[in-house]
Design a protein around this motif. Structure first.
Motif, PDB file in Angstrom:
ATOM      1  N   HIS A   1      26.230  27.705  44.310  1.00  0.00           N
ATOM      2  CA  HIS A   1      25.091  28.099  43.477  1.00  0.00           C
ATOM      3  C   HIS A   1      23.998  28.854  44.203  1.00  0.00           C
TER       4      HIS A   1
ATOM      5  N   ASN B   1      31.853  16.824  38.614  1.00  0.00           N
ATOM      6  CA  ASN B   1      31.199  17.570  37.514  1.00  0.00           C
ATOM      7  C   ASN B   1      29.893  18.248  37.930  1.00  0.00           C
TER       8      ASN B   1
ATOM      9  N   LYS C   1      29.109  20.745  39.867  1.00  0.00           N
ATOM     10  CA  LYS C   1      29.073  22.206  39.842  1.00  0.00           C
ATOM     11  C   LYS C   1      28.792  22.688  38.420  1.00  0.00           C
ATOM     12  N   GLU C   2      29.533  22.110  37.476  1.00  0.00           N
ATOM     13  CA  GLU C   2      29.364  22.496  36.081  1.00  0.00           C
ATOM     14  C   GLU C   2      27.993  22.061  35.551  1.00  0.00           C
ATOM     15  N   TYR C   3      27.555  20.863  35.992  1.00  0.00           N
ATOM     16  CA  TYR C   3      26.257  20.326  35.562  1.00  0.00           C
ATOM     17  C   TYR C   3      25.136  21.317  35.889  1.00  0.00           C
TER      18      TYR C   3
ATOM     19  N   ALA D   1      25.501  24.525  36.724  1.00  0.00           N
ATOM     20  CA  ALA D   1      25.737  25.823  36.079  1.00  0.00           C
ATOM     21  C   ALA D   1      25.132  25.782  34.674  1.00  0.00           C
ATOM     22  N   ARG D   2      25.311  24.636  33.988  1.00  0.00           N
ATOM     23  CA  ARG D   2      24.775  24.499  32.627  1.00  0.00           C
ATOM     24  C   ARG D   2      23.243  24.438  32.661  1.00  0.00           C
ATOM     25  N   LYS D   3      22.709  23.627  33.557  1.00  0.00           N
ATOM     26  CA  LYS D   3      21.248  23.481  33.649  1.00  0.00           C
ATOM     27  C   LYS D   3      20.560  24.801  33.993  1.00  0.00           C
TER      28      LYS D   3
ATOM     29  N   GLY E   1      21.755  27.828  33.518  1.00  0.00           N
ATOM     30  CA  GLY E   1      22.066  28.887  32.538  1.00  0.00           C
ATOM     31  C   GLY E   1      22.518  30.150  33.199  1.00  0.00           C
TER      32      GLY E   1
END
Ligand code: ATP
Length: 431
Positions: free
Chosen positions: A362, A421, A423-425, A427-429, A431
């Motif tokens: 990230h 999870n 990485k995805e967490y 990525a979602r936060k 945006g």
């Protein structure tokens, strides 16, 4: 909290935590100049990235350039800055302090003395170029970045084949020998501008001006500024080149003040540079089969003023903590990673692994910090004070269940998230 107190607290926090230091502090400072510390530099970088994403990267009608800071002085004569970029100044007859005439009444605010006759004071810094003595070698530090864009109008057109309407953007330092630098980093003598010159067909200027005013206002809201408003400048306030200007203002503790100006510069600059350089700067409109000088709409924002607005907006005192409630895209540190105890090698190893993975996945979205000092409560408070939105802690349960706690800065609530999870967490936060 009183407004004056808020300002003092923001200035103190900025220095203590490494956002902003007084310039050349060990020599007693230097009026109008500041040095940005590690966190302030990240804050400024995030502001510039957010601006670039919105103004350049997400569009295909805008390119950006990086022009020289010192230009041929003829350019500043043509643009009217040598003759007209000045403020009216008054000097106190008693203490000889100088003030901008529009910022004082009839007597000196420092000693109550009378003012002498006012005069115009040019805000451009002069410097000398090369070894030759004499007036040929005088040059100026640019007072705005826009000049570098106008003198390259033809170059950009020829090398990109862009068609109207299109924009040329630039971020860079600008210098103004302000008579009264004041209000911390609000009015300084060296600052960074984010400017866009958006060239349009002459009859489309008013419509496109309105669109940019709206778009820029929305951008300020998108980075977390709530106390913003628009203000149209009256004719007598406007710069010498402007047909219309709308300011975007922020309500600082010292009042509503401009953080960005959107100006309709008409064809003032291209026409002045064409005349002074003898180079044809017209645009050939293939559809209409005619040549003309485009008009230009200019949104011009100051990085430090926006950074100060963000710091004032973010500063929050709660019962037992100070929290900087920065928007996650703007916060200097996106998430901090802790091992619950620094002396347990298994916890440290897993936390370190998570930290390295987040940085690798990230780093384009944010910046991650490591902290294993003191106890966990102190670490949370320390991250709150610099506005880190999330803290990730590896505890003993993590070793068994392969998960971590993620603590939210604003609610202070913690939730357990599987390591797989994370990485995805984020990525979602993010945006
Ligand atoms: P002011 O009226 O406050 O002096 P200005 O109207 O001269 O500002 P512009 O020439 O429109 O400012 O500059 C565009 C932007 O550059 C401003 O909105 C501000 O964010 C920034 N800026 C201008 N002067 C300074 C300064 N002395 N210190 C910090 N930022 C500045």
């Amino acid at each position: 909290m009183k407004e004056k107190d808020l300002m003092e607290k923001v200035v103190a926090l900025a220095k203590r935590r490494g956002f902003v230091y007084p310039g050349s502090e060990i020599y007693g400072g230097f009026a109008g100049f500041y040095d940005w510390g590690p966190l302030g530099t990240k804050l400024k970088r995030n502001i510039k990235h957010a601006w670039l994403r919105d103004t350049v990267e997400r569009r295909d009608d805008v390119v950006d350039i990086d022009a020289a800071l010192i230009m041929n002085p003829k350019a500043w004569e043509a643009s009217g800055h040598v003759g007209g970029f000045s403020d009216a100044m008054v000097e106190c007859k008693k203490c000889h302090h100088r003030f901008r005439a529009d910022q004082v009444k009839n007597e000196c605010p420092d000693c109550g003395g009378d003012f002498g006759v006012g005069r115009q004071f040019n805000l451009m810094f002069e410097t000398r170029v090369g070894a030759a003595e004499g007036s040929e070698s005088v040059a100026y530090l640019r007072p705005e970045t826009a000049g570098g864009i106008f003198v390259n109008f033809k170059n950009v057109l020829n090398s990109t084949r862009l068609k109207l309407p299109f924009g040329v953007a630039q971020i860079g330092k600008a210098f103004r020998n302000e008579i009264n630098p004041r209000d911390f980093v609000f009015r300084t003598r060296e600052f960074e501008q984010m400017e866009l010159e958006y060239f349009v067909k002459p009859d489309e200027d008013e419509k496109i001006f309105d669109e940019w005013v709206k778009r820029r206002f929305a951008w300020h809201e998108s980075i977390g500024l709530k106390k913003v408003r628009l203000r149209e400048q009256a004719k007598e306030e406007r710069a010498h080149y402007s047909k219309a200007t709308t300011d975007i203002e922020y309500e600082f503790p010292f009042g509503w003040q401009e953080i960005e100006g959107v100006a309709n510069r008409g064809n003032f600059d291209l026409s002045a540079h064409a005349k002074a350089s003898g180079i044809d700067l017209t645009y050939f409109d293939e559809e209409a089969k005619e040549r003309y000088l485009p008009y230009v709409i200019e949104p011009s924002a100051g990085v430090e003023r926006i950074a100060l607005a963000l710091m004032c907006e973010a500063y929050t005192e709660e019962k037992e903590r100070v929290v900087m409630k920065f928007h996650p895209h703007i916060a200097p540190v996106t998430a901090a990673v802790f091992p619950l105890l620094a002396n347990k090698p298994d916890l440290v190893k897993l936390a370190r692994h998570i930290y390295e993975a987040l940085k690798a996945d990230h780093s384009h979205l944010g910046s991650f910090a490591w902290d294993d000092r003191g106890n966990i409560g102190k670490r949370y408070l320390s991250q709150d004070e610099i506005g880190t939105p999330w803290c990730i802690t590896v505890d003993f349960e993590s070793l068994e269940k392969n998960d971590v706690t993620v603590r939210d800065r604003d609610t202070t609530k913690q939730e357990r998230i599987p390591i797989a999870n994370l990485k995805e967490y984020f990525a979602r936060k993010l945006g």
